[in-house]
Design a protein around this motif. Sequence first.
Motif, short mmCIF file in Angstrom:
data_model
loop_
_atom_site.label_atom_id
_atom_site.label_comp_id
_atom_site.label_asym_id
_atom_site.label_seq_id
_atom_site.Cartn_x
_atom_site.Cartn_y
_atom_site.Cartn_z
N ILE A 1 -4.22 41.56 64.00
CA ILE A 1 -5.14 42.49 63.45
C ILE A 1 -5.36 43.38 64.35
N VAL A 2 -5.00 43.94 65.56
CA VAL A 2 -4.56 45.03 66.40
C VAL A 2 -2.89 44.53 66.84
N ASP B 1 -10.39 50.35 57.89
CA ASP B 1 -11.37 49.05 57.36
C ASP B 1 -10.81 48.33 56.57
N ASP B 2 -10.23 47.14 56.64
CA ASP B 2 -9.99 46.71 55.43
C ASP B 2 -10.80 44.81 55.34
N VAL B 3 -9.93 43.63 55.01
CA VAL B 3 -10.51 42.41 54.34
C VAL B 3 -10.67 41.91 55.62
N ARG B 4 -9.79 42.35 56.57
CA ARG B 4 -9.77 41.61 58.02
C ARG B 4 -10.44 41.48 59.46
N ASP C 1 -14.45 49.91 63.09
CA ASP C 1 -14.76 49.58 64.50
C ASP C 1 -14.42 48.71 65.34
N TYR C 2 -14.30 47.26 64.40
CA TYR C 2 -14.17 45.93 65.32
C TYR C 2 -12.70 46.78 65.63
#
Length: 304
Positions: A194-195, A258-261, A265-266
Amino acid sequence: MTDRFIAPTTIEDALAILARDKAARPVAGGTDLVVASRQGRKPLPESIVAIHRIAELGQHAVNDGSLVVGALTSHAWLAGSAEVRRHWTALADAAAIVGSPATRATGTIGGNLMNASPAAETTAPLVVLGANVMLRAIGRGSRIVPVANLAVGPGRTSAAADELLTTVIVPLPPAASGSAYIRLEYRRAMEIAIVGAAVLVTLAADSSIASARIALTAVGPTIVRAPDAEAVLAGGAADPATFRAAGAAAAATARPIDDVRASADYRGAMLAVVVTRTIAAAVARARGDAIPIPASRWAHGQEA
Ligand SMILES: Cc1cc2nc3c(=O)[nH]c(=O)nc-3n(C[C@H](O)[C@H](O)[C@H](O)COP(=O)(O)OP(=O)(O)OC[C@H]3O[C@@H](n4cnc5c(N)ncnc54)[C@H](O)[C@@H]3O)c2cc1C
């Protein structure tokens, strides 16, 4: 639809095919190229040069302190090598969490780099470790390119279509150094970052941080360095407050999408935590403390 397939056994033969057949693309383990086609994301190339039978591309050695591995080196080998685990630990952290045992046995370091995904696991560790790749083409010989300059966008590299990545060269980190790679993952296998963050730190004689390199995974079109966060660490105390300040600096300058995953912000909020924990793991290793490989497993449940 592929209508030409050849599996040469020498680098020279592979390069000759790439030079004369403009549609030809190399395939190593096929875990990106073939899987993307099966999933309908990208058609197979018209012409395939399968390089898995080229023994020279599967060699690995430590030469004058540097790790020198052929493009076909698997993630399983990198994760299991005692020398990689000891000196180039961030690379072992990354290789150990690629896909599943089958993916790690089949997927190669060359394919991971040349696929140029912003979420590719081995790239950020290789960037902080100052690694280079050797690219070869018929008629132009070989050239050395820093891993940091190889990817130019998602799925795109600075290599020409007739160039083969033959070797990855990773210098020995300085004394009193430690490295780590940690990704945020929703589950432990068959997952992509995710990151993620890779950190190499070198401690000074007084135990402060002499220098640091940080690279971030999955927060931009390519894997990027985090110079603001590196500047917070350089000359700073090796303590949790400094690690947190560097994590915040990395998150402040990163521009995730932003994407589906995950939302941007997150990703930003989690990046601060992941960078902070990765620095803590790298510093602990530089001090000689045992942080298990892969560090991503250790990172769960740590205090930010
Ligand atoms: C189930 C599954 C899970 C996965 N999980 C992860 C994961 O957690 N993390 C991660 O980073 N990746 C993951 N991957 C992606 C993939 O496994 C890795 O990127 C792997 O390292 C690719 O290596 P390969 O040899 O299979 O590449 P290939 O599919 O053979 O090639 C990939 C690309 O690189 C090019 N290429 C390959 N070798 C060379 C070379 N020597 N010179 C020039 N070009 C070359 C090919 O033309 C192609 O464009 C996963 C894949 C699958 C199927």
